[in-house]
Design a protein around this motif. Structure first.
Motif, PDB file in Angstrom:
ATOM      1  N   LYS A   1      31.745 -27.581  39.223  1.00  0.00           N
ATOM      2  CA  LYS A   1      30.524 -26.875  38.784  1.00  0.00           C
ATOM      3  C   LYS A   1      29.475 -28.015  39.271  1.00  0.00           C
ATOM      4  O   LYS A   1      28.448 -28.243  38.129  1.00  0.00           O
ATOM      5  CB  LYS A   1      30.652 -26.451  37.469  1.00  0.00           C
ATOM      6  CG  LYS A   1      31.542 -25.264  37.286  1.00  0.00           C
ATOM      7  CD  LYS A   1      31.241 -24.920  35.950  1.00  0.00           C
ATOM      8  CE  LYS A   1      32.242 -23.590  35.823  1.00  0.00           C
ATOM      9  NZ  LYS A   1      32.152 -23.167  34.416  1.00  0.00           N
TER      10      LYS A   1
ATOM     11  N   ASN B   1      28.227 -30.796  31.336  1.00  0.00           N
ATOM     12  CA  ASN B   1      26.983 -29.915  30.840  1.00  0.00           C
ATOM     13  C   ASN B   1      25.976 -30.370  30.383  1.00  0.00           C
ATOM     14  O   ASN B   1      25.431 -30.574  29.325  1.00  0.00           O
ATOM     15  CB  ASN B   1      27.603 -28.968  29.905  1.00  0.00           C
ATOM     16  CG  ASN B   1      26.422 -27.959  29.647  1.00  0.00           C
ATOM     17  OD1 ASN B   1      25.715 -27.557  30.006  1.00  0.00           O
ATOM     18  ND2 ASN B   1      27.125 -27.064  28.682  1.00  0.00           N
TER      19      ASN B   1
ATOM     20  N   PHE C   1      29.830 -29.621  35.508  1.00  0.00           N
ATOM     21  CA  PHE C   1      28.802 -28.610  35.062  1.00  0.00           C
ATOM     22  C   PHE C   1      27.538 -29.261  34.834  1.00  0.00           C
ATOM     23  O   PHE C   1      26.731 -29.500  33.787  1.00  0.00           O
ATOM     24  CB  PHE C   1      29.319 -28.133  33.641  1.00  0.00           C
ATOM     25  CG  PHE C   1      28.752 -26.874  33.183  1.00  0.00           C
ATOM     26  CD1 PHE C   1      27.478 -26.189  33.833  1.00  0.00           C
ATOM     27  CD2 PHE C   1      29.231 -26.043  32.307  1.00  0.00           C
ATOM     28  CE1 PHE C   1      27.127 -24.910  33.747  1.00  0.00           C
ATOM     29  CE2 PHE C   1      28.713 -24.804  31.819  1.00  0.00           C
ATOM     30  CZ  PHE C   1      27.867 -24.444  32.493  1.00  0.00           C
TER      31      PHE C   1
END
Ligand SMILES: *[C@@H]1O[C@H](CO)[C@@H](O)[C@H](O)[C@H]1NC(C)=O
Ligand SMILES: *[C@@H]1O[C@H](CO)[C@@H](O)[C@H](O)[C@H]1NC(C)=O
Ligand SMILES: *[C@@H]1O[C@H](CO)[C@@H](O)[C@H](O)[C@H]1NC(C)=O
Ligand SMILES: *[C@@H]1O[C@H](CO)[C@@H](O)[C@H](O)[C@H]1NC(C)=O
Ligand SMILES: *[C@@H]1O[C@H](CO)[C@@H](O)[C@H](O)[C@H]1NC(C)=O
Ligand SMILES: *[C@@H]1O[C@H](CO)[C@@H](O)[C@H](O)[C@H]1NC(C)=O
Ligand SMILES: *[C@@H]1O[C@H](CO)[C@@H](O)[C@H](O)[C@H]1NC(C)=O
Ligand SMILES: *[C@@H]1O[C@H](CO)[C@@H](O)[C@H](O)[C@H]1NC(C)=O
Ligand SMILES: *[C@@H]1O[C@H](CO)[C@@H](O)[C@H](O)[C@H]1NC(C)=O
Ligand SMILES: *[C@@H]1O[C@H](CO)[C@@H](O)[C@H](O)[C@H]1NC(C)=O
Ligand SMILES: *[C@@H]1O[C@H](CO)[C@@H](O)[C@H](O)[C@H]1NC(C)=O
Ligand SMILES: *[C@@H]1O[C@H](CO)[C@@H](O)[C@H](O)[C@H]1NC(C)=O
Length: 509
Positions: free
Chosen positions: A291, A242, A266
C-alpha cells in the motif's frame, strides 16, 4: 497426644505457610480490594467474588509467582465499565504492596491523571516493574512528567492516547529509562518526536504506526529513518505503518544488521526500492511495504535476504518479473504477497528454493504462461494466482502439494479438463477455478470431508453433474453457473446439510 506450646506454634506456622503459598499475601489481597473500589468495575472482571475466593492468585487478572505466591502480574486492562464517562485519577500507592510486580497492564481504563503526589515517583517504589501498559487512556504530557523514575522499565506502551491531539512526550524522561527495550507509541505522537528523541541505545522495538505524521521521507534525509537506524544500533523492529509518509526511500550506505522487522506499509512512498536494499538489511525477517506507490523492479539484492520469512509488496506499481534472486535466495520465505502490481512474465523460473513457502499471493498482475512445476517443491497451503493471463492445462501434479487448502485461479485463461487428481487434496477447503476456459466434465471424486467452497462458474464444463459432490457434507457454496452442464439436478444436493449457496443457472440442466 501432647502438643505443648511449641507444637502448637509449629502447627500454626505450618498453616500460615500453607495459606500464603495457596494465596497471595494478605496485604496484596487487601490492596486488590482497594483497587477494585478504585476501578469502579461493577461488571465483575477479575475482582468479582473477591470475598468468596480467598486465593487471589486464581483470579483472572492476577498472576503469582509459583514458588513465593507473590503477585508478579496485574492484568487490569479494560477494568472499568465502559458506560461510565468518569475518568480515573490514579493513585500509584495502591500498587506499592505488590513489591514483586513485573507486569502492570492498565490499558483502556480512562486514566486521565494522578491524584496529587501519587505519580510515577511513587510507582518507582516497584523496583522490579519491567512492563507497563498505559495504552488507550487520556494520558497527556504532564502525566508522564516523572516517568523517568521507573528505571527498571523494559517495555512501555503509550499507544493510542484518547486525547484528540498527539502527545508531546517528555523526551528527557524517556531518555532516563536506560533499560527500555520496547517502546510503543502508535497513534500517540506527532512528527516533532523525531527531531527530539535522539539516540536511545537500549531500544530494540519502536512502533509508531497510525500517527498521521504526514511528512516526506527526504525531509528527514540523513536524520530519519536513516539516522534512527544508524545510531539506535540495537533497533530490531521498526513499524511506521499508516503515517501518510511521502517521498522516496533513502537507505544508509552501510549494513544495518540488527533490523529484523520493517513495516512501512500504508503510506504514500514512491519511487524504486534502492538497489542495495538486500545488502543494507541482510537479516531482515519481516518486510511489509504494501500500500504505497513504489515502482520499478524487485531488486536483485533481495537474493541476499536469506532470513526473510514474510514479504508483502502488494498494492504498489512494481513491474518486471519475479527474479531468480528472490526465488533462490529468499529460501526462508513463508509468506509471499505480490498482489496488485504490474508484474509480468512467467510466474517462476525453473530454479526455485522456496521450500518453506506456505502462502503465495500473486493475484492481480500480468503474469502469463503455465503454472510452473517448481512450486510443487514447497509447503504451500494457499495459492492465489487470480486475475492474470495464465494459460495451459491445470497440472495433474498439484495433487502432490498435499497441504493445499485454498486454490484460487479465477480470471485466467486455463483450458482443458479439471484433473481428477485435484480430488486427492484431502485438506482442500476452497477451490475457485471460475472465469477460465475449462472444459470436460466435473470430476466425480470430490468426496472430501473438508471442502467448503467450490466456484467453477463461467467455464465450458459439459455433461451431467452425476455424483460430483455427493459426499461433501461440509459444502457451503457450490457455484456451477454459466457452463454447458446437462442432465438432471441430482437428488443428493438436497442432502448436503451445510449448503447455503447453490448456483446452477445458465446451463442446460
Ligand atoms: C465510582 O466511585 C466513586 C468514588 O469511589 C463514586 O463517587 C462514583 O459514584 C462511582 N461511580 C459509579 C458509576 O459507580
Ligand atoms: C468490586 O467493585 C464492584 C463495584 O465497583 C462491586 O460491585 C464488587 O462487589 C466489588 N467486589 C468486591 C469483592 O468487593
Ligand atoms: C506456574 O504454574 C502454572 C500452572 O500450574 C504453569 O502454567 C506456569 O508455567 C508456571 N509458571 C512458572 C513461572 O513456572
Ligand atoms: C493513595 O493511596 C494510599 C494507599 O491506599 C493512601 O494512603 C493515600 O491516602 C491515597 N492518596 C490519595 C491522595 O488519595
Ligand atoms: C493534563 O491532564 C491534567 C489532568 O486531566 C490536566 O490538569 C492538565 O491541564 C493537562 N495538561 C496538559 C498540558 O494538557
Ligand atoms: C490509519 O490511521 C488513521 C489515523 O491516522 C486511522 O484513523 C485509520 O483507521 C488507520 N487505518 C488503518 C487501516 O489502519
Ligand atoms: C499533509 O501535509 C500537506 C502539506 O505539508 C498538506 O497539504 C496536507 O493537507 C496534509 N495532509 C493531511 C492528511 O494532513
Ligand atoms: C549518529 O552517528 C553518526 C556516526 O555514526 C554521528 O556522526 C552522528 O552525530 C550521530 N547522530 C546522533 C543524533 O547522535
Ligand atoms: C502489511 O501491511 C498491510 C497494511 O498495513 C496489512 O494490511 C497487511 O496485513 C500486512 N501484511 C502482513 C503480511 O502482515
Ligand atoms: C542475482 O542473480 C544473478 C543470476 O542468478 C546473479 O548473477 C547475481 O549475482 C544475483 N544478484 C545478487 C545481488 O544476488
Ligand atoms: C537453497 O536454500 C538452502 C536453505 O534452505 C540454502 O542452504 C541454499 O544455499 C539455497 N540454494 C541456493 C542456490 O541459494
Ligand atoms: C505425485 O508423486 C508421486 C510420488 O512421488 C508420483 O508417483 C506421482 O506420479 C506424482 N503425481 C503426478 C501427477 O505427477
Amino acid at each position: 497426644m501432647e502438643f505443648g506450646i511449641f507444637g502448637w506454634w509449629l502447627l500454626l506456622a505450618a498453616l500460615f505457610q500453607l495459606s500464603s503459598i495457596h494465596g497471595c499475601l494478605r496485604e496484596e489481597r487487601v490492596a486488590l480490594f482497594q483497587l477494585n473500589t478504585s476501578l469502579n468495575s461493577s461488571y465483575g472482571y477479575c475482582m468479582n467474588n473477591l470475598n468468596i475466593e480467598r486465593n487471589c492468585c486464581d483470579w483472572a487478572c492476577v498472576v503469582c509467582d509459583n514458588t513465593t505466591g507473590r503477585v508478579i502480574e496485574l492484568h487490569l486492562t479494560n477494568g472499568r465499565i465502559s458506560y461510565i464517562d468518569e475518568v480515573w485519577y490514579l493513585n500509584a500507592s495502591l500498587f506499592l504492596p505488590f513489591q514483586e510486580l513485573k507486569y502492570l497492564d492498565l490499558s483502556n481504563n480512562k486514566i486521565s491523571g494522578w491524584v496529587p503526589n501519587e505519580g510515577f515517583e511513587r510507582l518507582s517504589g516497584l523496583s522490579k516493574l519491567e512492563v507497563l501498559d498505559l495504552s488507550y487512556n487520556y494520558i497527556n504530557e504532564s502525566f508522564l512528567s516523572s516517568l523517568g523514575q521507573i528505571l527498571s522499565l523494559k517495555k512501555l506502551y503509550l499507544s493510542y492516547t484518547l486525547l484528540d491531539r498527539p502527545m508531546n512526550i517528555p523526551i528527557s524522561e524517556l531518555r532516563r529509562l536506560k533499560n527500555l527495550q520496547e517502546l510503543y507509541l502508535d497513534g500517540s505522537i506527532d512528527k516533532s518526536f523525531f527531531g527530539k528523541v535522539g539516540v536511545m541505545t537500549s531500544l530494540n522495538v519502536l512502533t509508531i504506526s497510525r500517527c498521521r505524521l504526514n511528512v516526506s521521507l527526504p525531509i528527514f534525509q540523513g536524520q530519519f529513518p536513516t539516522w534512527l537506524l544508524e545510531n539506535n544500533t540495537r533497533l530490531a523492529v521498526l513499524n511506521l505503518e499508516n503515517n501518510s509518509l511521502t517521498g522516496t526511500l533513502q537507505l544508509p550506505n552501510h549494513y544495518i544488521p540488527n533490523l529484523l522487522v520493517l513495516d512501512i506499509s500504508f503510506n504514500n512512498i514512491q519511487g524504486p526500492i534502492p538497489n542495495n536494499f538486500g545488502l543494507v538489511f541482510p537479516n531482515l525477517e519481516v518486510l511489509n511495504i504494501s500500500k504505497n506507490h513504489f515502482e520499478g523492479v524487485i531488486p536483485s539484492s533481495y537474493g541476499n535476504l536469506i532470513s526473510l520469512e514474510f514479504l508483502d509488496m502488494s498494492n504498489n506499481n512494481f513491474s518486471g518479473t519475479i527474479t531468480e534472486n528472490l526465488t533462490m535466495g529468499c529460501s526462508s520465505l513463508f509468506y509471499l504477497k505480490l498482489s496488485k502490481n504490474h508484474l509480468s512474465g512467467q510466474l517462476f523460473l525453473a530454479s526455485w528454493n522456496l521450500t518453506q513457502l506456505v502462502s503465495l499471493y500473486l493475484d492481480n498482475n500480468h503474469f502469463s504462461g503455465e503454472i510452473p512445476h517448481s512450486i510443487s517443491n514447497s509447503s504451500l497451503r494457499l495459492i492465489d494466482f487470480s486475475n492474470n493471463n495464465l494459460s495451459g492445462m491445470l497440472p495433474r501434479w498439484m495433487e502432490n502439494i498435499t497441504m493445499l487448502e485454498e486454490i484460487v485461479l479465477t480470471k485466467n485463461q486455463f483450458e482443458g479438463p479439471i484433473p481428477d487428481e485435484l480430488c486427492n487434496l484431502e485438506l482442500l477447503l476452497f477451490l475457485d477455478l471460475s472465469h477460465n476456459n475449462l472444459n470436460g466434465s466435473i470430476p466425480s471424486c470430490f468426496n472430501g470431508y473438508f471442502i467448503k467452497h467450490v466456484h467453477l462458474n463461467k467455464n465450458r464444463l459439459t455433461g451431467p453433474i452425476t455424483s460430483a459432490f455427493k459426499g461433501c457434507s461440509n459444502l457451503v457454496t457450490l457455484n456451477l453457473k454459466d457452463n454447458y452442464l446437462t442432465g438432471n439436478i441430482p437428488n443428493w444436493i438436497g442432502n448436503l446439510s451445510s449448503l447455503s449457496i447453490l448456483l446452477l443457472k445458465a446451463n442446460y440442466l
